[in-house]
Motif scaffolding. Structure first.
Motif, PDB file in Angstrom:
ATOM      1  N   ASP A 189       0.821  -1.213   0.000  1.00 41.63           N
ATOM      2  CA  ASP A 189       0.000   0.000   0.000  1.00 41.63           C
ATOM      3  C   ASP A 189       0.854   1.262   0.000  1.00 41.63           C
ATOM      4  O   ASP A 189       0.543   2.245   0.674  1.00 41.63           O
ATOM      5  N   GLY A 190       1.984   1.224  -0.716  1.00 37.94           N
ATOM      6  CA  GLY A 190       2.858   2.394  -0.817  1.00 37.94           C
ATOM      7  C   GLY A 190       3.723   2.635   0.393  1.00 37.94           C
ATOM      8  O   GLY A 190       4.434   3.634   0.462  1.00 37.94           O
ATOM      9  N   VAL A 191       3.683   1.747   1.375  1.00 41.33           N
ATOM     10  CA  VAL A 191       4.506   1.884   2.583  1.00 41.33           C
ATOM     11  C   VAL A 191       5.587   0.809   2.560  1.00 41.33           C
ATOM     12  O   VAL A 191       5.302  -0.378   2.464  1.00 41.33           O
ATOM     13  N   THR A 192       6.839   1.255   2.605  1.00 42.44           N
ATOM     14  CA  THR A 192       7.959   0.312   2.615  1.00 42.44           C
ATOM     15  C   THR A 192       8.309  -0.043   4.045  1.00 42.44           C
ATOM     16  O   THR A 192       8.458   0.831   4.888  1.00 42.44           O
ATOM     17  N   LYS A 193       8.415  -1.327   4.304  1.00 37.44           N
ATOM     18  CA  LYS A 193       8.759  -1.829   5.637  1.00 37.44           C
ATOM     19  C   LYS A 193      10.027  -2.648   5.508  1.00 37.44           C
ATOM     20  O   LYS A 193      10.180  -3.419   4.571  1.00 37.44           O
TER      21      LYS A 193
END
Length: 99
Positions: free
Chosen positions: A20-24
């Motif tokens: 969802d566009g969030v890099t972890k």
């Protein structure tokens, strides 16, 4: 209250996911047995963001770091809670090792 930290040299590994566009970024290392430990930056001698950034950069560059940590057992397995990191100079494998 005084807390005793362990010190160990490790080679961190990083696994990145993008959802969802969030890099972890997930950090881990393998030591001795070999046994895999999850690495968790904790507030302490350095800010969490700085510890995370140093570990990720060293993982990307295959560079060892010295960590100050405590070990814990979680439902996800063995964990090193890291309170401080210090990148070590890269070893020049083309030069003979000194005794």
């Amino acid at each position: 209250m005084q807390v005793q930290f362990n010190t160990r040299t490790i080679l961190p590994m990083v696994y990145r996911t993008d959802k969802d566009g969030v890099t972890k970024a997930y950090l881990s290392t393998t030591v001795f047995s070999p046994q895999k430990f999850n690495l968790t930056p904790m507030a302490g001698m350095m800010p969490i963001e700085q510890i995370q950034a140093v570990l990720e950069e060293c993982a990307d560059n295959a560079q060892e770091v010295e960590i100050q940590f405590v070990e814990a057992q979680t439902k996800f397995g063995a964990q090193m809670q890291i309170f401080g990191v210090k990148p070590l100079p890269k070893k020049d494998l083309t030069q003979p090792q000194k005794p």
